[in-house]
Design a protein around this motif. Sequence first.
Motif, PDB file in Angstrom:
ATOM      1  N   TRP A  40    -160.541 -55.604  63.744  1.00  0.00           N
ATOM      2  CA  TRP A  40    -161.564 -54.750  64.349  1.00  0.00           C
ATOM      3  C   TRP A  40    -162.633 -54.330  63.355  1.00  0.00           C
ATOM      4  CZ3 TRP A  40    -161.474 -54.615  69.432  1.00  0.00           C
ATOM      5  CH2 TRP A  40    -160.262 -54.819  70.093  1.00  0.00           C
ATOM      6  N   LEU A  50    -163.933 -56.715  68.290  1.00  0.00           N
ATOM      7  CA  LEU A  50    -162.944 -57.660  67.775  1.00  0.00           C
ATOM      8  C   LEU A  50    -163.676 -58.812  67.096  1.00  0.00           C
ATOM      9  CD1 LEU A  50    -159.727 -58.745  69.653  1.00  0.00           C
ATOM     10  CD2 LEU A  50    -160.837 -60.157  67.938  1.00  0.00           C
ATOM     11  N   ILE A 428    -154.586 -61.725  64.224  1.00  0.00           N
ATOM     12  CA  ILE A 428    -154.821 -61.478  65.641  1.00  0.00           C
ATOM     13  C   ILE A 428    -153.508 -61.600  66.408  1.00  0.00           C
ATOM     14  CG2 ILE A 428    -155.348 -63.881  66.280  1.00  0.00           C
ATOM     15  CD1 ILE A 428    -157.682 -62.731  67.983  1.00  0.00           C
ATOM     16  N   ASP A 431    -152.121 -60.732  72.669  1.00  0.00           N
ATOM     17  CA  ASP A 431    -152.863 -59.893  73.610  1.00  0.00           C
ATOM     18  C   ASP A 431    -154.346 -59.846  73.266  1.00  0.00           C
ATOM     19  OD1 ASP A 431    -150.601 -59.321  75.060  1.00  0.00           O
ATOM     20  OD2 ASP A 431    -150.280 -57.336  74.171  1.00  0.00           O
ATOM     21  N   GLN A 432    -154.659 -59.811  71.981  1.00  0.00           N
ATOM     22  CA  GLN A 432    -156.063 -59.804  71.570  1.00  0.00           C
ATOM     23  C   GLN A 432    -156.731 -61.140  71.866  1.00  0.00           C
ATOM     24  OE1 GLN A 432    -155.334 -58.634  67.521  1.00  0.00           O
ATOM     25  NE2 GLN A 432    -155.462 -56.444  67.972  1.00  0.00           N
TER      26      GLN A 432
END
Length: 450
Positions: A40, A50, A428, A431-432
């Motif tokens: 982030w 992101l 990462i 989900d991201q």
Amino acid sequence: MQDNQNLHDRDLAVLWHPCTQMKDHETLPLVPIRRGDGVWLEDFEGKRYLDAVSSWWVNIFGHVNPRINAAVKAQLDTLEHVILAGFSHEPAVRLAERLVDITPPGLSRCFYADNGSAAVEVALKMSFHYWRNLGQSGKTRFICLSNSYHGETLGALSVGDVSLYKETYAPLLMESIVVPGPDCYAREPGESCADVARRQFAHMEAALSRHAHETCAVIVEPLIQCAGSMRMYDPEYLRLLRAACDRQGVHLIADEIAVGFGRTGTLFACEQAGISPDFMCLSKGLTAGYLPLAAVMTHDRIYQAFYDDYERMTAFLHSHSYTGNPLACSAALATLDIFESDDVIARNRELATHMGQAVAHLKDHPHVAEIRQTGMVLAIEMVADKARRVPYPWQERRGLRVYQHALTRGALLRPLGNVVYFMPPYVITPDQIDFLATVATEGIDLATRD
């Protein structure tokens, strides 16, 4: 107290940004960043983005990584910099030792530079100078692939073929031999990427046969032409190229600046072809995005051609003020420690599989010609006509629409023309990745509406 608008206005009063038409910022606001944390980036108002492009492909283990932070802080209390001509220091030696250990067999010498373009300049000059030292002064040219990119300095631009970056400066550049590349996007129905590599290699074979006597080296980006719209090709091409360069007495330069350090599914892309180049250029992920550093790895035969009495004037007199900077070397050593301790390559393969699955639905999108992937690099090509693969006119800037939408959703996606790509930090999560896939899908839908 600092805020987004204040920094934005101060910036535009004094800064000239890279790879940017500054007039765009009359309508496209800059994004001021206050801090980073993992994948982030956060602005002064607390909005997070992101970082799907690893801040220009450099940040592989997340922003403000505690292990790399600790290594740089510890080094800062010991030695910040020292000239590397006639002097040495522990981080530079230890990093060179480790790079010799992990790069393909035979690459036993390490020459440091400051950045990727500088590494390419070193490799070009070193190759030319090697042949000169051997009495072959007629070797003065280089062969590169169509759609290739190797950096912005004049030598690096000369051996690239992306007109957007090169055309303006053509009068200043040396003339390279450009050979049609093995881009798998151009495959015929029923043809595999390996078939394309073999078919297209005929052009390289012909160029080497015709020009070997005047050619120092062939330079390629192994497996992915990153700035060339993330076009990809099969390792078979590298195997054929290594053998042909050996037959014809020409060096092979592997530009692994963007594709090295785990991006392609192996630590180095050349591993997938089982080859060792004569020169390997490394940068970007070398320090996990912390500090500028580059390395050119080569073998002892090259080194020995320069090793002689000073009076014979064979030395390689290339230098950079910050060559082998201890802080940067310490960041690189911490980066290699993470690779060694965390089984990064295996986890990347799992993440890469998830990334491919997350965008698989876009294969049926009426304006997506192809989804291509090599390891942790995935690209989605938008087109005006899917059946005939007719691209959108570049003037329409469809990719910019994806970029702008992604910012509103909290993601940094920076398409290359009409190609949306993911090249995220390795920290990462699945989900991201799903979030990025959703944002990219929304952006592509918006960008391809007439």
